[in-house]
Write an enzyme that holds these catalytic residues in place. Structure first.
Site, PDB file in Angstrom:
ATOM      1  N   HIS A 156       0.866  -0.966   0.175  1.00 41.89           N
ATOM      2  CA  HIS A 156      -0.082  -0.405   0.156  1.00 41.89           C
ATOM      3  C   HIS A 156       0.532   1.278   0.177  1.00 41.89           C
ATOM      4  O   HIS A 156       0.693   2.165  -1.015  1.00 41.89           O
ATOM      5  CB  HIS A 156      -0.881   0.143   0.824  1.00 41.89           C
ATOM      6  CG  HIS A 156      -1.667  -1.080   1.527  1.00 41.89           C
ATOM      7  ND1 HIS A 156      -3.083  -1.537   0.498  1.00 41.89           N
ATOM      8  CD2 HIS A 156      -1.226  -2.395   2.074  1.00 41.89           C
ATOM      9  CE1 HIS A 156      -3.494  -2.687   1.158  1.00 41.89           C
ATOM     10  NE2 HIS A 156      -2.740  -3.075   2.202  1.00 41.89           N
TER      11      HIS A 156
HETATM   12  C1  BDR Z   1      -2.870   0.847   5.665  1.00 42.87           C
HETATM   13  O1  BDR Z   1      -2.588  -0.416   7.110  1.00 42.87           O
HETATM   14  C2  BDR Z   1      -1.762  -0.750   7.212  1.00 42.87           C
HETATM   15  O2  BDR Z   1      -1.560  -1.471   7.485  1.00 42.87           O
HETATM   16  C3  BDR Z   1      -0.229  -0.351   6.227  1.00 42.87           C
HETATM   17  O3  BDR Z   1       0.363  -0.637   6.216  1.00 42.87           O
HETATM   18  C4  BDR Z   1      -1.243   0.542   5.147  1.00 42.87           C
HETATM   19  O4  BDR Z   1      -0.731   1.980   5.522  1.00 42.87           O
HETATM   20  C5  BDR Z   1      -3.331  -0.379   4.586  1.00 42.87           C
HETATM   21  O5  BDR Z   1      -4.750  -0.461   4.600  1.00 42.87           O
END
Ligand code: BDR
Ligand code: CA
Length: 313
Positions: free
Chosen positions: A242
Site C-alpha cells: 500500500h
Molecule cells: C494500511 O494499513 C496498514 O496496515 C498499512 O501500513 C497501510 O498503511 C492499509 O490498509
C-alpha cells in the site's frame, strides 16, 4: 530542479518502511522529517521503527518525531495480526543509535508549516491521520501552506480490509480522516481500490533480494513476512504494497489515474463506521474535495521501487 519538500507521517509497518526507504532514496524528494503515529502497533514501537528504517537507509540525519499515541476520539486499534508484534517483523534490525527528537510530532509539523511559504510542503500520511488532523484542527490556517496531502487510506469499490466497508488507516481514526478531507488543502488519496491492483510478485521480490545490499535483505525479510497475511486472506499470488504508492506518485504521477470527487468518512457508529463514501459518479452534489486514485501501472510502480531500493546501502 529543487527536491520537493515532504513530511512522512507513518505507523511502520513493513509497507510504511518501504515507503520511507523509497523516499529517502530519491534525489527528487527532501524528507524534512518523519513523524510517527500509533496505528499498526502502538507509538512506543512505531516511533523507534521509523528511526530504525532511517538508519537502515544510512540516513541518521533525518529527524524522527513521536506524535499521537491514540486516535482523536477513540481507543487505538492495532494490526499485529498483519504486521507482527514489532510492526516490522521480518527485518531483524538493530536498536537505533540515534534518538527521537524531543519535540512532539504535532508541534513539529505545526512549526514547519508555519515557517513555510504558501503551498510549499507536501505531507504524506501513510497511517491513521491523527497527527495531521491535530495540526489542522488547532491551526486551520496552516492548510494554506500545504502543497498537497498525499495519503494512503480509504476503500470503496474494493471493500474494506478491517471491516467489510472500512480500510485500516481510516477505520482507526475516522474523525481525523474527515478533518483532513475538509481542511481545504489539496488531498490525493490512495485507497485499497488502487493498492490492490498492484500486487507483489515472486519475481520482483527476487529482484530486490538480488540487489544484495543490507537494505534489500531487510526489505525482503519484511515483505515476505508481511505479504503472507494478504496472500492467505485473498488467495492472490502476492500481497499489495500500500504505502509506497504515495511516494511513487510524487515521483511518477503518470503511473496513476483517478478522479477528483467528493469523499466523506462515515464517523457514525454502525456497520459502515470508517467507510470512505466516494461520490465517484457525482450524484450527491457535494463539492469535490479529493483526488481519488483508482488506477495504477503496476509494472511501472514496481520498476520504480526497485530502482529506488538499488540506490540504498
Ligand atoms: C494500511 O494499513 C496498514 O496496515 C498499512 O501500513 C497501510 O498503511 C492499509 O490498509
Ligand atoms: Ca501504514
Amino acid at each position: 530542479m529543487k527536491p520537493r519538500p515532504i513530511i512522512i507521517d507513518t505507523d511502520p509497518g513493513q509497507d510504511d518502511a518501504l515507503a520511507i526507504l523509497a523516499a529517502l532514496a530519491s534525489p527528487d524528494l527532501e524528507v524534512l522529517g518523519v513523524t510517527a503515529v500509533a496505528g499498526n502497533v502502538p507509538l512506543d514501537l512505531t516511533a523507534p521503527n521509523a528511526l530504525k528504517i532511517c538508519e537502515l537507509a544510512g540516513r541518521t540525519d533525518v529527524a524522527v518525531f513521536a506524535g499521537c499515541d491514540r486516535p482523536l476520539q477513540r481507543d487505538l486499534i492495532t494490526a499485529e495480526h498483519v504486521h507482527g508484534k514489532t510492526g516490522i517483523d521480518g527485518a531483524d534490525l538493530p536498536e537505533p543509535a540515534a534518538s527521537l527528537q524531543p519535540q512532539h510530532g504535532v508541534d513539529w509539523i505545526t512549526n514547519t508549516l508555519a515557517a513555510a511559504q504558501e503551498r510549499e510542503i507536501t505531507i504524506c500520511p501513510v497511517g491513521p491521520m491523527t497527527n495531521l488532523a491535530s495540526v489542522l484542527q488547532a491551526s486551520p490556517e496552516l492548510a494554506m501552506h500545504i502543497r498537497e496531502i498525499v495519503c494512503m487510506g480509504g476503500a470503496f469499490f474494493a471493500g474494506g480490509n478491517t471491516t467489510p466497508t472500512a480500510e485500516f488507516n481510516v477505520f482507526v481514526d475516522p474523525e481525523a480522516a474527515q478533518v483532513v478531507l475538509h481542511s481545504g488543502a489539496p488531498v490525493t488519496m490512495f485507497p485499497l481500490d488502487v493498492t490492490h491492483k498492484a500486487l507483489m510478485s515472486r519475481h520482483w521480490i527476487q529482484q530486490v533480494r538480488a540487489l544484495g545490499t543490507r537494505t534489500s535483505i531487510a526489505a525482503v525479510g519484511m515483505l515476505e513476512f508481511y505479504e503472507r497475511f494478504d496472500v492467505d486472506k485473498y488467495g492472490t499470488y502476492g500481497g499489495p504494497l500500500h504505502d509506497p504508492n504515495v511516494i511513487a506518485y510524487l515521483l511518477r504521477p503518470d503511473l496513476y489515474a483517478g478522479r477528483h470527487c467528493n469523499v466523506e468518512v462515515d464517523t457514525r457508529s454502525g456497520l459502515t463506521l470508517g467507510m470512505t463514501v466516494v461520490d465517484f459518479w457525482g450524484v450527491s452534489g457535494r463539492p469535490a474535495n479529493c483526488q481519488y486514485i483508482t488506477e495504477v501501472d503496476s509494472d511501472g510502480f514496481y520498476a520504480l521501487l526497485l530502482e529506488l531500493l538499488s540506490k540504498l546501502p
